[in-house]
Design a protein around this motif. Structure first.
Motif, PDB file in Angstrom:
ATOM      1  N   GLY A 103       7.309  -1.966  -1.465  1.00 37.11           N
ATOM      2  CA  GLY A 103       6.613  -3.223  -1.960  1.00 37.11           C
ATOM      3  C   GLY A 103       7.473  -4.182  -2.392  1.00 37.11           C
ATOM      4  N   HIS A 104       8.727  -3.779  -2.958  1.00 34.73           N
ATOM      5  CA  HIS A 104       9.821  -4.833  -3.317  1.00 34.73           C
ATOM      6  C   HIS A 104      10.589  -5.370  -2.365  1.00 34.73           C
ATOM      7  N   SER A 105      10.495  -4.981  -0.889  1.00 34.55           N
ATOM      8  CA  SER A 105      11.325  -5.483  -0.008  1.00 34.55           C
ATOM      9  C   SER A 105      11.258  -6.774   0.552  1.00 34.55           C
ATOM     10  N   VAL A 106      12.504  -7.269   0.832  1.00 39.22           N
ATOM     11  CA  VAL A 106      12.543  -8.614   1.409  1.00 39.22           C
ATOM     12  C   VAL A 106      13.421  -8.777   2.666  1.00 39.22           C
ATOM     13  N   ILE A 107      12.948  -9.790   3.570  1.00 38.31           N
ATOM     14  CA  ILE A 107      13.767 -10.117   4.472  1.00 38.31           C
ATOM     15  C   ILE A 107      15.091 -10.763   4.065  1.00 38.31           C
ATOM     16  N   HIS A 108      16.357 -10.480   4.247  1.00 39.02           N
ATOM     17  CA  HIS A 108      17.539 -11.069   3.714  1.00 39.02           C
ATOM     18  C   HIS A 108      18.130 -11.737   4.849  1.00 39.02           C
ATOM     19  N   LYS A 161      16.106  -5.629   3.056  1.00 39.42           N
ATOM     20  CA  LYS A 161      16.558  -5.171   1.910  1.00 39.42           C
ATOM     21  C   LYS A 161      15.315  -4.498   1.264  1.00 39.42           C
ATOM     22  N   HIS A 162      15.587  -2.940   1.143  1.00 37.92           N
ATOM     23  CA  HIS A 162      14.469  -2.211   0.216  1.00 37.92           C
ATOM     24  C   HIS A 162      14.036  -2.535  -1.135  1.00 37.92           C
ATOM     25  N   ASN A 163      15.223  -2.924  -1.842  1.00 37.97           N
ATOM     26  CA  ASN A 163      14.940  -3.352  -3.131  1.00 37.97           C
ATOM     27  C   ASN A 163      14.308  -2.283  -4.299  1.00 37.97           C
ATOM     28  N   LEU A 186      15.072   4.379  -5.144  1.00 36.50           N
ATOM     29  CA  LEU A 186      15.084   5.479  -6.203  1.00 36.50           C
ATOM     30  C   LEU A 186      14.821   6.895  -5.490  1.00 36.50           C
ATOM     31  N   ALA A 187      15.028   8.082  -6.154  1.00 29.69           N
ATOM     32  CA  ALA A 187      14.962   9.376  -5.676  1.00 29.69           C
ATOM     33  C   ALA A 187      13.481   9.296  -5.115  1.00 29.69           C
ATOM     34  N   GLN A 188      12.548   8.890  -6.251  1.00 32.45           N
ATOM     35  CA  GLN A 188      11.026   9.143  -5.667  1.00 32.45           C
ATOM     36  C   GLN A 188      10.673   8.379  -4.396  1.00 32.45           C
ATOM     37  N   ASN A 189      11.420   7.613  -3.827  1.00 34.79           N
ATOM     38  CA  ASN A 189      11.125   6.707  -2.703  1.00 34.79           C
ATOM     39  C   ASN A 189      11.790   7.020  -1.696  1.00 34.79           C
ATOM     40  N   ALA A 190      12.315   8.469  -1.620  1.00 37.59           N
ATOM     41  CA  ALA A 190      12.833   8.910  -0.407  1.00 37.59           C
ATOM     42  C   ALA A 190      12.600  10.379  -0.343  1.00 37.59           C
ATOM     43  N   GLY A 191      12.534  10.905   0.883  1.00 34.54           N
ATOM     44  CA  GLY A 191      12.172  12.273   1.119  1.00 34.54           C
ATOM     45  C   GLY A 191      12.695  12.991   2.015  1.00 34.54           C
TER      46      GLY A 191
END
Length: 136
Positions: free
Chosen positions: A50-55, A11-13, A16-21
């Protein structure tokens, strides 16, 4: 991208637009956007994990994260519903409803692929509206 992440329980968590390209360059002053890049050369990226987790395998979290993806895509891409109405419905379904969850990443990807394959003529025509506002 999110289908791959969610298939691997990531899970990306921080959607936001600034985290995609995407590697598509455009001229902001062009009236019609045609032939920008061969679709086989287009590459997408998601970064800042940085905020991702294994879900765990529960799919509800995938639909919740796709709500964020739907919101992120809504303003910059909603104008395409003028040419492909089903694309606007996809954005609505990704964002879900008040009384239930939206689409999982797999469901959203499958819907997008259906729209892409059944709307070739509309997708190949020039884009006349480049902006959309909920306040119109």
């Amino acid at each position: 991208v999110f289908d791959f992440l969610h298939e691997h329980h990531i899970k990306h968590n921080d959607v936001l637009a600034q985290n995609a390209g995407v590697n598509v360059m455009t001229n902001n002053y062009a009236w019609f956007l045609e032939g920008l890049r061969d679709p086989s050369e287009v590459r997408y990226a998601v970064y800042d994990f940085g905020h991702s987790v294994i879900h765990p395998t529960d799919e509800n979290w995938s639909a919740k994260e796709m709500k964020s993806v739907g919101r992120m895509f809504d303003i910059p891409f909603r104008h395409l519903q003028a040419q492909v109405p089903s694309f606007g419905l996809l954005l609505d379904h990704m964002q879900g409803s008040e009384d239930g969850l939206g689409l999982t990443s797999r469901q959203a990807l499958e819907r997008f692929q259906e729209i892409k394959s059944s709307s070739r003529e509309q997708l190949e025509s020039p884009v006349h509206n480049r902006t959309w506002s909920p306040y119109r």
